[in-house]
Design a protein around this motif. Structure first.
Motif, mmCIF file in Angstrom:
data_model
loop_
_atom_site.group_PDB
_atom_site.id
_atom_site.type_symbol
_atom_site.label_atom_id
_atom_site.label_comp_id
_atom_site.label_asym_id
_atom_site.label_seq_id
_atom_site.Cartn_x
_atom_site.Cartn_y
_atom_site.Cartn_z
ATOM 1 N N ASN A 80 1.044 -1.042 -0.080
ATOM 2 C CA ASN A 80 0.136 -0.012 0.352
ATOM 3 C C ASN A 80 0.760 1.339 0.088
ATOM 4 O O ASN A 80 0.546 2.368 -0.403
ATOM 5 C CB ASN A 80 -1.012 0.107 1.232
ATOM 6 C CG ASN A 80 -1.842 -0.878 0.707
ATOM 7 O OD1 ASN A 80 -2.107 -1.190 -0.563
ATOM 8 N ND2 ASN A 80 -2.550 -1.381 1.986
ATOM 9 N N LYS A 81 1.638 1.025 0.824
ATOM 10 C CA LYS A 81 3.141 2.834 0.908
ATOM 11 C C LYS A 81 3.541 2.512 -0.599
ATOM 12 O O LYS A 81 3.689 3.432 -1.221
ATOM 13 C CB LYS A 81 4.310 1.767 1.386
ATOM 14 C CG LYS A 81 4.005 2.500 3.736
ATOM 15 C CD LYS A 81 4.758 1.435 4.107
ATOM 16 C CE LYS A 81 4.520 2.149 5.757
ATOM 17 N NZ LYS A 81 6.041 1.210 6.571
ATOM 18 N N LYS A 87 3.605 5.857 -5.845
ATOM 19 C CA LYS A 87 3.361 5.503 -7.064
ATOM 20 C C LYS A 87 4.373 4.646 -7.953
ATOM 21 O O LYS A 87 4.681 5.308 -8.497
ATOM 22 C CB LYS A 87 2.976 6.183 -8.254
ATOM 23 C CG LYS A 87 1.983 6.773 -7.958
ATOM 24 C CD LYS A 87 1.839 8.300 -8.643
ATOM 25 C CE LYS A 87 0.185 8.717 -8.183
ATOM 26 N NZ LYS A 87 -0.610 10.223 -9.127
ATOM 27 N N THR A 88 5.084 3.163 -6.822
ATOM 28 C CA THR A 88 6.051 3.280 -7.342
ATOM 29 C C THR A 88 5.772 1.390 -7.331
ATOM 30 O O THR A 88 6.835 0.310 -7.559
ATOM 31 C CB THR A 88 7.656 2.709 -5.788
ATOM 32 O OG1 THR A 88 7.013 2.792 -4.670
ATOM 33 C CG2 THR A 88 8.038 4.522 -5.826
ATOM 34 N N ILE A 89 4.498 1.415 -7.393
ATOM 35 C CA ILE A 89 4.062 -0.509 -7.083
ATOM 36 C C ILE A 89 4.285 -1.034 -8.362
ATOM 37 O O ILE A 89 4.153 -0.223 -9.757
ATOM 38 C CB ILE A 89 3.317 -0.793 -6.163
ATOM 39 C CG1 ILE A 89 2.541 -2.084 -6.161
ATOM 40 C CG2 ILE A 89 2.041 -0.352 -7.349
ATOM 41 C CD1 ILE A 89 1.686 -2.370 -5.474
ATOM 42 N N ALA A 96 0.816 -5.417 -7.105
ATOM 43 C CA ALA A 96 -0.283 -4.939 -7.641
ATOM 44 C C ALA A 96 -1.516 -5.843 -7.421
ATOM 45 O O ALA A 96 -2.348 -6.449 -7.162
ATOM 46 C CB ALA A 96 -0.731 -3.622 -8.729
ATOM 47 N N PHE A 97 -0.588 -7.220 -8.709
ATOM 48 C CA PHE A 97 -2.123 -7.959 -8.416
ATOM 49 C C PHE A 97 -1.580 -9.012 -7.059
ATOM 50 O O PHE A 97 -2.388 -9.914 -6.968
ATOM 51 C CB PHE A 97 -0.615 -9.237 -9.966
ATOM 52 C CG PHE A 97 -1.252 -10.130 -9.623
ATOM 53 C CD1 PHE A 97 -2.783 -10.522 -10.636
ATOM 54 C CD2 PHE A 97 -0.880 -11.314 -9.763
ATOM 55 C CE1 PHE A 97 -3.448 -12.013 -10.949
ATOM 56 C CE2 PHE A 97 -0.787 -12.882 -9.961
ATOM 57 C CZ PHE A 97 -2.413 -12.227 -10.479
ATOM 58 N N TRP A 98 -0.127 -8.792 -6.695
ATOM 59 C CA TRP A 98 -0.318 -9.776 -5.560
ATOM 60 C C TRP A 98 -0.981 -9.451 -4.274
ATOM 61 O O TRP A 98 -1.646 -10.582 -3.488
ATOM 62 C CB TRP A 98 1.787 -10.301 -5.808
ATOM 63 C CG TRP A 98 1.612 -10.053 -3.893
ATOM 64 C CD1 TRP A 98 2.669 -10.118 -2.700
ATOM 65 C CD2 TRP A 98 1.372 -12.022 -3.559
ATOM 66 N NE1 TRP A 98 2.821 -10.668 -2.526
ATOM 67 C CE2 TRP A 98 1.853 -11.684 -1.773
ATOM 68 C CE3 TRP A 98 0.560 -12.918 -3.432
ATOM 69 C CZ2 TRP A 98 1.561 -12.576 -1.312
ATOM 70 C CZ3 TRP A 98 0.387 -13.909 -2.659
ATOM 71 C CH2 TRP A 98 1.056 -13.693 -1.329
ATOM 72 N N ALA A 99 -1.202 -7.991 -4.420
ATOM 73 C CA ALA A 99 -1.787 -7.600 -3.448
ATOM 74 C C ALA A 99 -2.736 -7.810 -3.400
ATOM 75 O O ALA A 99 -4.304 -7.416 -2.471
ATOM 76 C CB ALA A 99 -1.875 -6.322 -3.407
ATOM 77 N N ASP A 137 8.966 -10.411 -10.463
ATOM 78 C CA ASP A 137 9.554 -10.396 -9.451
ATOM 79 C C ASP A 137 9.594 -11.519 -8.392
ATOM 80 O O ASP A 137 8.993 -10.871 -7.575
ATOM 81 C CB ASP A 137 10.447 -9.513 -9.149
ATOM 82 C CG ASP A 137 11.869 -9.813 -7.980
ATOM 83 O OD1 ASP A 137 11.784 -10.730 -7.758
ATOM 84 O OD2 ASP A 137 11.868 -8.918 -6.659
ATOM 85 N N PRO A 138 9.384 -13.473 -8.338
ATOM 86 C CA PRO A 138 8.853 -14.181 -7.657
ATOM 87 C C PRO A 138 10.153 -13.437 -6.176
ATOM 88 O O PRO A 138 9.091 -13.729 -5.188
ATOM 89 C CB PRO A 138 9.133 -15.187 -8.001
ATOM 90 C CG PRO A 138 10.870 -14.611 -9.050
ATOM 91 C CD PRO A 138 10.038 -13.703 -9.322
#
Length: 199
Positions: A114-115, A120-122, A127-130, A192-193
């Motif tokens: 979320n941070k 805007k560095t995600i 984002a998919f994982w979250a 990046d797993p």
């Protein structure tokens, strides 16, 4: 340690042989595996796709192309025959605490993502994982519950779904011939797993 201990015989599912907790809980514990969403390979009975938008269509839409079934209905249909039975309740009493434990073992990953989102560095992969992490854990718990109630064979669809997870994929749909559809997460930007490693 096995489930068949003194005082638990009444809870032993009739359709299964005595099995140990490791077999039942293996799908839930896989939530901590480095192979989760690793994209390291496909499975023979799975349609692998590389398009996230298409994956979300298969996962969420009610109107799908010919030859595909509604994913959520299929997953719910796989567990509904036994979810609320006494055996299902006994299984959930074993499985749900394990689910909470593995979720907590991942630490504050959602807060950190979320941070990144605010800054805007995600990456698209993060984002998919979250977005899918909790759904993954719920599905893995369903696989475990089917194993608890039904025994070594488990529930066929859920076992195919678990095989897709073990192959590093994200199962998200179902063909009418019974084969799961799964997203190869390595196709996502920022893949990046190692970002999923338990801290």
């Amino acid at each position: 340690m096995t489930r068949a201990t003194a005082g638990q015989d009444a809870m032993q599912p009739q359709g299964s042989s005595v099995m140990d907790d490791d077999f039942v809980l293996a799908p839930v514990r896989f939530f901590l595996s480095p192979n989760l969403l690793s994209g390291h390979g496909g499975v023979a009975d799975c349609e692998v796709i590389n398009d996230l938008e298409r994956a979300m269509q298969f996962e969420n839409d009610q109107e799908l192309p010919a030859g595909y079934a509604i994913w959520r209905d299929a997953l719910e249909g796989a567990v509904s025959p036994f979810y609320a039975t006494p055996e299902g309740q006994a299984g959930r009493a074993l499985i749900e605490p394990e689910g909470e434990e593995v979720w907590d073992a991942r630490g504050e990953f959602q807060r950190e993502l979320n941070k990144k989102k605010i800054r805007k560095t995600i990456t698209p992969f993060e984002a998919f994982w979250a977005t899918v992490a909790y759904d993954i854990l719920e599905t893995l718990q369903s696989v475990a519950l089917a194993r608890f109630v039904l025994g070594k064979k488990g529930e066929p669809l859920l076992e195919r779904v678990f095989a897709a997870y073990e192959a590093g994929l994200y199962p998200c749909g179902l063909r009418r011939d019974g084969r799961p559809v799964a997203l190869d997460p390595s196709a996502l930007a920022g893949f990046d797993p190692t970002a999923l490693r338990v801290r």
